[in-house]
Design an enzyme around this catalytic site. Structure first.
Site, PDB file in Angstrom:
ATOM      1  N   HIS A   5       0.815  -1.217   0.000  1.00 42.67           N
ATOM      2  CA  HIS A   5       0.000   0.000   0.000  1.00 42.67           C
ATOM      3  C   HIS A   5       0.848   1.265   0.000  1.00 42.67           C
ATOM      4  CE1 HIS A   5      -4.258  -1.398   0.569  1.00 42.67           C
ATOM      5  NE2 HIS A   5      -3.547  -2.522   0.501  1.00 42.67           N
ATOM      6  N   ASP A  28      -5.362   6.174   2.237  1.00 43.15           N
ATOM      7  CA  ASP A  28      -5.603   4.749   2.033  1.00 43.15           C
ATOM      8  C   ASP A  28      -6.804   4.319   2.851  1.00 43.15           C
ATOM      9  OD1 ASP A  28      -5.340   1.803   2.440  1.00 43.15           O
ATOM     10  OD2 ASP A  28      -3.542   2.118   1.237  1.00 43.15           O
TER      11      ASP A  28
HETATM   12  N1  UDP Z   1       8.387  -5.706  -3.772  1.00 42.01           N
HETATM   13  C1  UDP Z   1       9.708  -5.461  -4.068  1.00 42.01           C
HETATM   14  N2  UDP Z   1      10.647  -6.386  -3.681  1.00 42.01           N
HETATM   15  C2  UDP Z   1      10.321  -7.523  -3.012  1.00 42.01           C
HETATM   16  C3  UDP Z   1       8.966  -7.759  -2.714  1.00 42.01           C
HETATM   17  C4  UDP Z   1       8.012  -6.840  -3.112  1.00 42.01           C
HETATM   18  O1  UDP Z   1      10.045  -4.439  -4.667  1.00 42.01           O
HETATM   19  O2  UDP Z   1      11.210  -8.303  -2.692  1.00 42.01           O
HETATM   20  C5  UDP Z   1       7.370  -4.697  -4.142  1.00 42.01           C
HETATM   21  C6  UDP Z   1       6.671  -5.041  -5.427  1.00 42.01           C
HETATM   22  O3  UDP Z   1       7.363  -4.506  -6.529  1.00 42.01           O
HETATM   23  C7  UDP Z   1       5.304  -4.403  -5.212  1.00 42.01           C
HETATM   24  C8  UDP Z   1       5.088  -4.474  -3.725  1.00 42.01           C
HETATM   25  O4  UDP Z   1       6.361  -4.688  -3.149  1.00 42.01           O
HETATM   26  O5  UDP Z   1       5.326  -3.055  -5.619  1.00 42.01           O
HETATM   27  C9  UDP Z   1       4.172  -5.607  -3.310  1.00 42.01           C
HETATM   28  O6  UDP Z   1       2.872  -5.246  -3.586  1.00 42.01           O
HETATM   29  P1  UDP Z   1       1.776  -6.306  -4.047  1.00 42.01           P
HETATM   30  O7  UDP Z   1       0.483  -5.561  -4.207  1.00 42.01           O
HETATM   31  O8  UDP Z   1       2.224  -7.042  -5.230  1.00 42.01           O
HETATM   32  O9  UDP Z   1       1.695  -7.354  -2.890  1.00 42.01           O
HETATM   33  P2  UDP Z   1       1.493  -7.248  -1.309  1.00 42.01           P
HETATM   34  O10 UDP Z   1       2.831  -7.102  -0.722  1.00 42.01           O
HETATM   35  O11 UDP Z   1       0.600  -6.062  -1.043  1.00 42.01           O
HETATM   36  O12 UDP Z   1       0.848  -8.559  -0.977  1.00 42.01           O
END
Ligand code: UDP
Length: 467
Positions: free
Chosen positions: A20, A112
């Protein structure tokens, strides 16, 4: 509020935690690139993860700033390392936020929806600040969720694995009860945030899901302004986005450069993945059997049974150069946009989904929780750029993870997408076309570019009327 001629001042109040906070920081930077004065409201701890990129923007002349909410006795939000959930309590920010808004009276605050108290707190100030909601989802997921909640098709099937058709959507979409959230928290937060709001900003783009954008806009005032990740234009921004990566960019780039185009599968499950140790082992066995090059981001701490196997696996993969394992945070954008990456195994978090789409990469979908099963449907059934892994059960964030995908399923899915067959090739071609559309959407004159400008202009007009 500032004088009529000064830039529109937009406050952004992200939720804590990767999925988020990351897109909202990107969004604030994007609005600043379009001429708004953007202010990101954060806490001392959470601001650490993005202040360098804001500093770089400021040096290149962009009006984007961080405003730190000072908390009593230096307490901070009880999350750890990007692992906030929809129930993480942020209400200690309420008083400092109100104070800031009373002092500064911005034109708009984008908050948010997971700050469940924010709608009431802001509206009760009666400040004439346009309150805009960010829900972190795409339009497909929002429409599907809304129609399921309205028509309750899940109540008309006999078992949790019997498919039902989601009513009232532009495409025929089948789901099962097992894929639906077992809690109403997100829905309740969304309803509360939306009441009396000025509108919603959505991280998506029209060309990705036109029929769903139109359907969503029938029920909501909304500006579709993404993919906001595309505003990370230099290597440092991509490498440090969200958090400093656990691997330096040269190591990862030279590994990727050594692989043929479209040959590498990137595997990551978002900012707070929870897998049972046995599930990680099944995935490792499946990858080994598939014999395809991969980069795998493992963020679980792995001490128990199987740890030895995993260490040996990692070594074997490194020596044979088949696979690179990143223990910790990965520079996801740098990896996804590299020409050697030809597939993305993802949990279908909306940001990851959209980042895969923006980089023109087809996916292997493995949804686990949140609205991820809806995103899977968009990728596999509407866009047809993904192979389903076959996970069937929605898992609550505090539930004990279990094994849902066996090594054979992994091997089959990886070979289908990456094995050089016609199906994978077609998906890759489609994904590439959609990736081009994403880039056009955020360029001058593109659909998302125009929507962002439209919101800024509307806020300007509103200021004139209020004054
Ligand atoms: N992300 C990253 N590196 C990691 C893991 C996640 O940059 O090792 C970033 C990814 O690019 C995305 C966010 O973290 O922008 C994860 O958001 P997403 O909505 O996909 O999943 P959530 O973490 O909310 O389940």
């Amino acid at each position: 509020m500032e004088s009529i001629s000064s830039p529109v001042e937009m406050f952004f109040f992200p939720f804590v935690g990767g999925g988020h906070q990351i897109p909202m920081v990107d969004m604030a930077r994007m609005f600043a690139a379009h001429g708004a004065k953007s202010v990101i409201i954060s806490t001392p701890k959470h601001a650490l993860s993005f202040r360098e990129s804001i500093h770089r923007d400021q040096q290149s002349g962009r009006p984007v700033f961080i405003e730190i909410l000072l908390l009593p006795d230096n307490i901070d939000i009880a999350d750890s390392d990007m692992s906030a959930t929809p129930v993480t309590d942020t209400s200690m920010l309420q008083e400092p936020l109100k104070k800031l808004l009373l002092q500064r009276k911005p034109d708009c605050i984008v908050h948010d929806m997971f700050h469940h108290w924010a709608a009431d707190a802001i509206d009760n100030l009666e400040l004439n600040v346009a309150r805009v909601v960010f829900n972190g989802n795409g339009c497909f997921a929002s429409c599907a969720r809304e129609n399921i909640s309205k028509f309750k098709p899940q109540e008309k099937v006999d078992s949790k694995y019997e498919p039902f058709v989601v009513p009232g959507l532009p495409d025929r979409i089948e789901m099962t009860r097992s894929q639906l959230p077992v809690t109403r928290i997100v829905q309740d937060n969304m309803r509360k945030s939306k009441e009396n709001c000025y509108g919603m900003v959505v991280n998506s783009f029209y060309e990705l899901e036109p029929a769903y954008v139109e359907q969503f806009k029938k029920g909501n005032r909304a500006w579709i302004v993404g993919p906001v990740s595309l505003y990370n234009r230099n290597i440092a921004d991509k490498a440090e986005r969200g958090k400093k990566a656990a691997i330096d960019e040269q190591t990862i780039l030279s590994w990727l450069h050594s692989k043929p185009p479209n040959s590498v599968l990137y595997i990551s499950f978002g900012s707070s993945p929870r897998f049972a140790p046995q599930q990680i082992l099944e995935l490792a066995h499946g990858l080994q059997a598939s014999n395809q090059p991969f980069i795998w981001v493992i963020r679980n701490v792995f001490n128990g049974e199987g740890a030895e196997f995993l260490t040996e696996f990692e070594e074997k993969m490194r020596e044979s150069k088949q696979g690179l394992i990143i223990n910790g945070w990965a520079p996801q954008l740098l990896i996804l946009e590299h020409g050697s990456v030809g597939g993305f195994m993802t949990h279908c978090g909306w940001n990851s989904t959209l980042e895969g789409v923006s980089c023109g990469v087809p996916m292997i979908t493995w949804p686990i929780s949140a609205e991820q099963f809806y995103n899977e449907k968009l990728v596999t059934d509407v866009l047809k750029i993904g192979v389903r892994m076959g996970s069937l059960d929605w898992l609550r964030w505090n539930m004990e993870p279990r094994v849902s995908v066996g090594r054979d399923m992994v091997e089959v899915a990886v070979k289908r997408l990456m094995g050089g067959g016609e199906e994978g090739g077609e998906m890759r071609n489609k994904a590439r076309v959609i990736g081009e559309m994403a880039k056009k959407a955020v360029e001058g004159g593109g659909s998302s570019y125009k929507e962002a400008i439209a919101l800024i202009n509307e806020l300007k007009d509103r200021r004139r009327i209020i004054e």
